[in-house]
Design a protein around this motif. Structure first.
Motif, PDB file in Angstrom:
ATOM      1  N   GLY A  92      -7.797   3.901  -7.378  1.00 38.97           N
ATOM      2  CA  GLY A  92      -6.336   3.837  -7.346  1.00 38.97           C
ATOM      3  C   GLY A  92      -5.652   3.993  -8.680  1.00 38.97           C
ATOM      4  O   GLY A  92      -4.424   3.936  -8.757  1.00 38.97           O
ATOM      5  N   GLY A 119      -1.087   2.558  -4.448  1.00 40.78           N
ATOM      6  CA  GLY A 119      -1.260   1.300  -3.730  1.00 40.78           C
ATOM      7  C   GLY A 119      -2.311   1.327  -2.647  1.00 40.78           C
ATOM      8  O   GLY A 119      -3.045   0.347  -2.455  1.00 40.78           O
ATOM      9  N   SER A 120      -2.428   2.421  -1.924  1.00 38.25           N
ATOM     10  CA  SER A 120      -3.385   2.495  -0.815  1.00 38.25           C
ATOM     11  C   SER A 120      -4.830   2.550  -1.282  1.00 38.25           C
ATOM     12  O   SER A 120      -5.744   2.330  -0.487  1.00 38.25           O
ATOM     13  CB  SER A 120      -3.077   3.722   0.057  1.00 38.25           C
ATOM     14  OG  SER A 120      -3.204   4.911  -0.698  1.00 38.25           O
ATOM     15  N   GLU A 121      -5.051   2.823  -2.563  1.00 38.68           N
ATOM     16  CA  GLU A 121      -6.408   2.958  -3.098  1.00 38.68           C
ATOM     17  C   GLU A 121      -6.777   1.865  -4.094  1.00 38.68           C
ATOM     18  O   GLU A 121      -7.939   1.754  -4.496  1.00 38.68           O
ATOM     19  CB  GLU A 121      -6.552   4.314  -3.808  1.00 38.68           C
ATOM     20  CG  GLU A 121      -6.206   5.516  -2.964  1.00 38.68           C
ATOM     21  CD  GLU A 121      -6.077   6.794  -3.800  1.00 38.68           C
ATOM     22  OE1 GLU A 121      -6.387   6.754  -5.015  1.00 38.68           O
ATOM     23  OE2 GLU A 121      -5.669   7.816  -3.241  1.00 38.68           O
ATOM     24  N   GLU A 136       0.808  -1.219   0.000  1.00 40.04           N
ATOM     25  CA  GLU A 136       0.000   0.000   0.000  1.00 40.04           C
ATOM     26  C   GLU A 136       0.839   1.264   0.000  1.00 40.04           C
ATOM     27  O   GLU A 136       0.334   2.338  -0.322  1.00 40.04           O
ATOM     28  CB  GLU A 136      -0.943  -0.008   1.213  1.00 40.04           C
ATOM     29  CG  GLU A 136      -1.981  -1.111   1.127  1.00 40.04           C
ATOM     30  CD  GLU A 136      -3.041  -0.999   2.189  1.00 40.04           C
ATOM     31  OE1 GLU A 136      -2.986  -0.050   3.005  1.00 40.04           O
ATOM     32  OE2 GLU A 136      -3.939  -1.861   2.209  1.00 40.04           O
ATOM     33  N   ASP A 137       2.115   1.152   0.343  1.00 41.35           N
ATOM     34  CA  ASP A 137       2.989   2.333   0.422  1.00 41.35           C
ATOM     35  C   ASP A 137       3.764   2.555  -0.867  1.00 41.35           C
ATOM     36  O   ASP A 137       4.881   3.065  -0.855  1.00 41.35           O
ATOM     37  CB  ASP A 137       3.954   2.187   1.599  1.00 41.35           C
ATOM     38  CG  ASP A 137       4.912   1.001   1.439  1.00 41.35           C
ATOM     39  OD1 ASP A 137       4.588   0.059   0.679  1.00 41.35           O
ATOM     40  OD2 ASP A 137       5.983   1.014   2.074  1.00 41.35           O
TER      41      ASP A 137
END
Length: 198
Positions: free
Chosen positions: A104, A66-68, A48-49
């Motif tokens: 994302g 990545g987080s979305e 996610e980072d």
């Protein structure tokens, strides 16, 4: 945050390409899809980072966050479908302002120079170069920005921009690697604090 900028020199900027011919008719989009997958996938999770910018023919950029991210699967065809979906929304992007095509995945009408400038504001630009310092001798940066190219070398202007923006110049090993493999090695270098923690 780990960022990867990947230049696709022959990549399509319109969605009219076949998902069944990524290596030929889609300008080696298969290489870019492998880079996206290497950047995000763990065995049973997504990093996610991580942020990936695919700069297509120096005129359109697809950003993966990545987080979305949703609906990213570990095969080239489905990744290419997300890229094609982004290109279908390109008309909604106004200049450098992005449009979101799916969770994302964002598209903008930007080339390499503004993307590099944006990424450099929030991180340490790492130039991967065969004459760079051995990566084992370099302390891992906190927010690295790795810049890679597809199956072509960087053009003269691209190389000049990168050399000017780079904070560090490193080599990942004694052999030249494909871009997607270089991403995997770079992740391992960062995951292990410079190959010191396993």
């Amino acid at each position: 945050m780990r960022q990867f900028i990947v230049l696709g020199h022959d990549a399509p900027t319109t969605p009219d390409f076949s998902l069944d011919d990524l290596a030929g008719g889609a300008g080696r989009l298969d290489v870019l899809c492998r880079c996206v997958n290497s950047a995000f996938f763990l065995s049973h999770a997504i990093r996610e980072d991580v942020r990936v910018f695919l700069v297509l023919s120096d005129s359109v950029t697809v950003r993966f966050e990545g987080s979305e991210l949703r609906r990213l699967n570990p095969d080239e065809r489905s990744t290419a479908a997300l890229i094609r979906g982004a290109l279908e929304e390109k008309g909604e992007a106004i200049g450098h302002m992005e449009a979101e095509s799916s969770p994302g995945v964002h598209v903008s009408k930007r080339g390499f120079e503004p993307v590099l400038a944006e990424a450099a504001r929030g991180g340490t630009v790492v130039q991967l170069h065969e004459e760079g310092d051995p990566v084992v001798a370099v302390e891992p940066p906190e927010n690295p920005v790795f810049v890679l190219s597809d199956h072509h070398d960087f053009g003269d202007e691209e190389a000049s921009l990168l050399a000017e923006a780079a904070d560090r110049r490193v080599r990942l090993g004694p052999e030249l690697l494909h871009a997607d493999h270089a991403i995997t090695v770079a992740h391992n270098y960062l995951d292990t604090d410079g190959f010191e923690r396993y």
